[in-house]
Design a protein around this motif. Structure first.
Motif, PDB file in Angstrom:
ATOM      1  N   ARG A   1      26.690  50.591  12.673  1.00  0.00           N
ATOM      2  CA  ARG A   1      26.288  51.428  13.812  1.00  0.00           C
ATOM      3  C   ARG A   1      25.889  50.592  15.019  1.00  0.00           C
ATOM      4  NH1 ARG A   1      20.865  53.391  14.820  1.00  0.00           N
ATOM      5  NH2 ARG A   1      19.266  52.223  13.707  1.00  0.00           N
ATOM      6  N   TRP A   2      25.349  49.384  14.779  1.00  0.00           N
ATOM      7  CA  TRP A   2      24.966  48.533  15.897  1.00  0.00           C
ATOM      8  C   TRP A   2      26.177  47.831  16.502  1.00  0.00           C
ATOM      9  CZ3 TRP A   2      20.784  49.698  18.176  1.00  0.00           C
ATOM     10  CH2 TRP A   2      19.676  50.164  17.458  1.00  0.00           C
ATOM     11  N   LEU A   3      27.195  47.558  15.678  1.00  0.00           N
ATOM     12  CA  LEU A   3      28.456  47.053  16.229  1.00  0.00           C
ATOM     13  C   LEU A   3      29.063  48.090  17.168  1.00  0.00           C
ATOM     14  CD1 LEU A   3      30.219  45.478  13.096  1.00  0.00           C
ATOM     15  CD2 LEU A   3      29.170  44.247  15.000  1.00  0.00           C
ATOM     16  N   VAL A   4      29.101  49.336  16.700  1.00  0.00           N
ATOM     17  CA  VAL A   4      29.660  50.416  17.517  1.00  0.00           C
ATOM     18  C   VAL A   4      28.883  50.549  18.823  1.00  0.00           C
ATOM     19  CG1 VAL A   4      29.983  52.924  17.671  1.00  0.00           C
ATOM     20  CG2 VAL A   4      30.635  51.703  15.578  1.00  0.00           C
ATOM     21  N   LYS A   5      27.557  50.534  18.738  1.00  0.00           N
ATOM     22  CA  LYS A   5      26.737  50.701  19.947  1.00  0.00           C
ATOM     23  C   LYS A   5      26.984  49.574  20.945  1.00  0.00           C
ATOM     24  CE  LYS A   5      22.008  51.440  21.609  1.00  0.00           C
ATOM     25  NZ  LYS A   5      22.156  50.573  22.793  1.00  0.00           N
ATOM     26  N   ASP A   6      26.983  48.328  20.470  1.00  0.00           N
ATOM     27  CA  ASP A   6      27.194  47.191  21.373  1.00  0.00           C
ATOM     28  C   ASP A   6      28.553  47.262  22.059  1.00  0.00           C
ATOM     29  OD1 ASP A   6      24.777  45.886  21.180  1.00  0.00           O
ATOM     30  OD2 ASP A   6      25.558  44.106  20.176  1.00  0.00           O
ATOM     31  N   VAL A   7      29.602  47.446  21.266  1.00  0.00           N
ATOM     32  CA  VAL A   7      30.958  47.425  21.828  1.00  0.00           C
ATOM     33  C   VAL A   7      31.181  48.632  22.740  1.00  0.00           C
ATOM     34  CG1 VAL A   7      33.425  47.410  21.288  1.00  0.00           C
ATOM     35  CG2 VAL A   7      31.841  46.090  19.882  1.00  0.00           C
ATOM     36  N   ALA A   8      30.660  49.787  22.346  1.00  0.00           N
ATOM     37  CA  ALA A   8      30.777  50.978  23.198  1.00  0.00           C
ATOM     38  C   ALA A   8      30.062  50.769  24.527  1.00  0.00           C
ATOM     39  CB  ALA A   8      30.207  52.195  22.477  1.00  0.00           C
ATOM     40  N   SER A   9      28.936  50.081  24.505  1.00  0.00           N
ATOM     41  CA  SER A   9      28.188  49.819  25.738  1.00  0.00           C
ATOM     42  C   SER A   9      28.978  48.920  26.680  1.00  0.00           C
ATOM     43  CB  SER A   9      26.839  49.179  25.405  1.00  0.00           C
ATOM     44  OG  SER A   9      26.035  50.056  24.645  1.00  0.00           O
ATOM     45  N   VAL A  10      29.651  47.915  26.120  1.00  0.00           N
ATOM     46  CA  VAL A  10      30.493  47.045  26.943  1.00  0.00           C
ATOM     47  C   VAL A  10      31.612  47.850  27.595  1.00  0.00           C
ATOM     48  CG1 VAL A  10      32.126  45.122  26.931  1.00  0.00           C
ATOM     49  CG2 VAL A  10      30.021  44.950  25.613  1.00  0.00           C
TER      50      VAL A  10
END
Length: 255
Positions: free
Chosen positions: A201-210
């Motif tokens: 979920r933190w991978l998704v959040k980071d990449v989505a934010s970029v």
């Protein structure tokens, strides 16, 4: 929770015989951010620029709120201090700290600070894109920066670091440097987390934010494709579907 103190040679000489925790409270400069329990300011010393972050304790209410939401609360400057060391150890460009301290056993009232060197002459990726006409945002220099962005994020995640505020405004570079000399510095690491492996979920959040922040400055579809292609290390369609859904949701909030 043990006390801690690190001072570079310069600050060790400057504050010899003094209490560093009292000295940082006396520093004045241009305040960039003032939040409950945290102050960020820029100051100059002997002609050189620095950034100071002081954390004065978040209080038990904030700690319990984060725990109820299954989030680890940010208690002070230690997160940023550890994250800088970690990123340097994996060759991801970031800030350089010159002083760090933590004092107090009560996590709700802990006093801590970190001083980093000012990245003089640098601008953010966000400001770079916004400062040029939309039709020029696909030039070779921009493509090179997107490639470096993807590489930095990929290496961070491969080594167990997630940022939690991973927008392109938190990547700085010196526009006067040539492409071969260029470095991209990750900043604002006070919420970063370090583990053996970054949870999904933190991978998704980071990449989505970029990707959201790229879309917000009208980065081209080709540039977004460049980022996803270079970041992709075997991530499946389900991952990218989740990333795009979250990035679109973030974008919808500001439209």
């Amino acid at each position: 929770m043990a006390n801690a103190l690190y001072l570079s040679e310069h600050f060790s000489e400057l504050w010899q015989g003094k209490n560093p925790f009292e000295e940082v409270e006396n520093i004045t400069g241009d305040v960039y951010r003032e939040l409950d329990g945290r102050t960020t300011l820029r100051f100059e010393l002997n002609g050189k620029g620095y950034f100071l972050k002081i954390h004065r304790g978040v209080g038990w209410k904030e700690i319990f709120k984060n725990l109820v939401q299954l989030r680890l609360p940010v208690l002070g400057a230690e997160n940023e201090w550890k994250a800088i060391d970690k990123l340097k150890s994996i060759n991801v460009d970031t800030m350089t700290y010159v002083a760090y301290g933590k004092q107090g056993n009560n996590p709700a009232k802990q006093l801590s600070f970190i001083i980093t060197e000012d990245l003089a002459g640098c601008i953010s990726l966000e400001d770079y894109f916004l400062g040029m006409p939309v039709e020029d945002r696909g030039d070779a220099k921009a493509e090179g920066l997107i490639s470096k962005l993807a590489e930095s994020v990929k290496v961070m995640h491969q080594h167990g670091v997630n940022h939690r505020d991973l927008y392109i405004c938190h990547f700085l570079f010196d526009p006067k440097k040539t492409e071969s000399e260029q470095t991209l510095h990750v900043i604002d690491l006070h919420r970063a987390q370090i583990r053996e492996k970054v949870p999904y979920r933190w991978l998704v959040k980071d990449v989505a934010s970029v990707i959201y922040s790229m879309k917000e400055v009208c980065a081209s579809n080709d540039q977004i494709s460049t980022f996803t292609r270079l970041y992709n290390k075997g991530s499946g369609n389900q991952f990218w579907a989740a990333v795009m859904k979250k990035s679109d949701a973030l974008l919808a909030k500001v439209i």
